[in-house]
Scaffold this motif. Sequence first.
Motif, PDB file in Angstrom:
ATOM      1  N   LEU A 139       1.710  -6.555   7.037  1.00 44.05           N
ATOM      2  CA  LEU A 139       2.643  -5.496   6.546  1.00 44.05           C
ATOM      3  C   LEU A 139       3.158  -5.573   5.389  1.00 44.05           C
ATOM      4  O   LEU A 139       3.258  -4.483   4.748  1.00 44.05           O
ATOM      5  N   ARG A 140       3.291  -6.907   4.761  1.00 45.12           N
ATOM      6  CA  ARG A 140       3.868  -7.147   3.382  1.00 45.12           C
ATOM      7  C   ARG A 140       2.686  -6.315   2.280  1.00 45.12           C
ATOM      8  O   ARG A 140       3.165  -5.821   1.207  1.00 45.12           O
ATOM      9  N   PRO A 177       7.392  -3.229  -0.338  1.00 41.71           N
ATOM     10  CA  PRO A 177       8.701  -2.619  -0.320  1.00 41.71           C
ATOM     11  C   PRO A 177       8.769  -1.676  -1.566  1.00 41.71           C
ATOM     12  O   PRO A 177       8.071  -2.134  -2.454  1.00 41.71           O
ATOM     13  N   GLN A 178       9.286  -0.399  -1.406  1.00 38.55           N
ATOM     14  CA  GLN A 178       9.532   0.587  -2.325  1.00 38.55           C
ATOM     15  C   GLN A 178      10.718  -0.116  -3.080  1.00 38.55           C
ATOM     16  O   GLN A 178      10.575   0.177  -4.540  1.00 38.55           O
ATOM     17  N   SER A 179      11.720  -0.769  -2.892  1.00 36.51           N
ATOM     18  CA  SER A 179      12.732  -1.361  -3.570  1.00 36.51           C
ATOM     19  C   SER A 179      13.202  -2.732  -3.056  1.00 36.51           C
ATOM     20  O   SER A 179      12.940  -2.815  -1.830  1.00 36.51           O
ATOM     21  N   PRO A 180      13.663  -3.723  -3.690  1.00 34.53           N
ATOM     22  CA  PRO A 180      14.103  -4.805  -2.973  1.00 34.53           C
ATOM     23  C   PRO A 180      15.000  -4.575  -2.026  1.00 34.53           C
ATOM     24  O   PRO A 180      15.904  -3.721  -1.874  1.00 34.53           O
ATOM     25  N   CYS A 181      14.959  -5.448  -1.066  1.00 37.83           N
ATOM     26  CA  CYS A 181      15.615  -5.405   0.307  1.00 37.83           C
ATOM     27  C   CYS A 181      16.304  -6.536   0.547  1.00 37.83           C
ATOM     28  O   CYS A 181      15.572  -7.564   0.783  1.00 37.83           O
ATOM     29  N   ILE A 182      17.406  -6.688   0.756  1.00 38.90           N
ATOM     30  CA  ILE A 182      18.034  -8.202   0.881  1.00 38.90           C
ATOM     31  C   ILE A 182      18.840  -8.283   2.227  1.00 38.90           C
ATOM     32  O   ILE A 182      19.663  -7.100   2.533  1.00 38.90           O
TER      33      ILE A 182
END
Length: 435
Positions: free
Chosen positions: A192-193, A198-203
């Motif tokens: 999946l990674r 990811p389009q933008s960082p997600c925390i």
Amino acid sequence: MCFHRSKVNSEICCSINTEIINTGTELMLGFVTNTNHRWLCRHLADLGFTVGRQVAVPDTAASIAAAVREALGRAELIICTGGLGPTSDDLTRECIAELLGKRLHEDPQVLADVQQFFKVRGRTAPDRTRVQAMVPHGAIVLKNRNGTAPGLALETPPGLGGPSAGPGLLIMLPGPPRELEPMFLNEVVPLLRSRFPPQSPCICRTLKSTGIGESVVEERIASRLRGLVAEGLEIGYCARVGEVDVRLVARGSRAETLVPEAERIVREELADQIFGSDSDELHEVIVRALAARGQSVAVAESCTGGFIANRLTNVPGASAVFAGGFVTYSNASKQSCLGVKEETLALHGAVSAPTAREMAEGAMARLNTTYALAATGIAGPAGGSPEKPVGTVFIALAGGGPTAVLHRVNQCDRETFKFVTSQQALELLRRRLRA
Ligand code: ATP
Ligand code: MG
């Protein structure tokens, strides 16, 4: 056990339409709880994929095909579970291959893996297991280290995942959780990674609290987090029996400041009530804390019937800290195994603070541990009285200071009663360990 009530304040905005299809007639008949759904949703959410739709269908070709066809019309990521085994009701692989127009071929490596799985167990692979080596053309094989049926991942053609969608991915995973979970973590997560960077960082950070209700949690933290929410922080609350999770999510360039700042505020407001984060469980936190101090615990259980011991021994490495326990259900066993005094039982009853105290102290002395927990109560539905209604429980902690005794009334079904009581006992110990 699943005691979930979940409320997410704002949607996590993942651009990948994600759907789950759980196959299995046993799910429809209520013989098996659909834990794969819950587990996958949790883990997908942590990766930034919010499941938009989930369906469970029986093991018939028509139901599986209809569900997959429908999902292909909407989703770019479809995860399908179950039906990859060798029996006649395992139809997922064939069904999906046919739907996508993929021919199946026998993969020599998968066949060798299946045969090896049986060989190391001293068995010959039954003929039917050969079907698990059938792989649709172009599929990525996901290794199964805990069973025979490999998972499979197939590209889905552009456009199928909705009008504006590019090509997607359809992933098939085996039904048994002990096969599915490690396969997802080891094989699917990297896939999946790389496939959906990811389009933008997600925390995402989950803080886990206990001993406090969901609305109180919200009351304490919401107003102080309002400013961060305006800047894009998302807050989710998930209440289970005895626990409330606070989930903090942020995306984009500000994510790395928003989430730690929110975490600082939540920790400040809930302080001692936070026992861990992300996938921590209370019993794990306790085993870790005891191990770090070189200390040990014993249990003396009546109404929980060994549930506290069960939770502690679910943690790998528990043997370093857990000496043992006593399930003393009768008065006689409380006396003979733990040394609870006859006068105490006669004067106060088995469900009383003095009995709980003597149980804990007896277990600690007999097993020579740093601490001991004890629980004695009335799980119900019968056995209550006006002074001691059903749900009454006394929980004692001996060691590390004066013996502490909690009195609670946990009015719920027997199974929930055991869980809640074990939670209160473990929390009592956690607080002493922190002090
Ligand atoms: P197997 O090789 O064991 O047949 P499979 O991939 O064909 O694996 P199923 O036959 O669909 O999977 O399910 C096997 C068992 O896995 C079920 O009997 C059930 O115990 C468990 N299981 C299946 N689906 C789920 C689910 N959604 N949640 C929890 N357990 C499940
Ligand atoms: Mg099966």
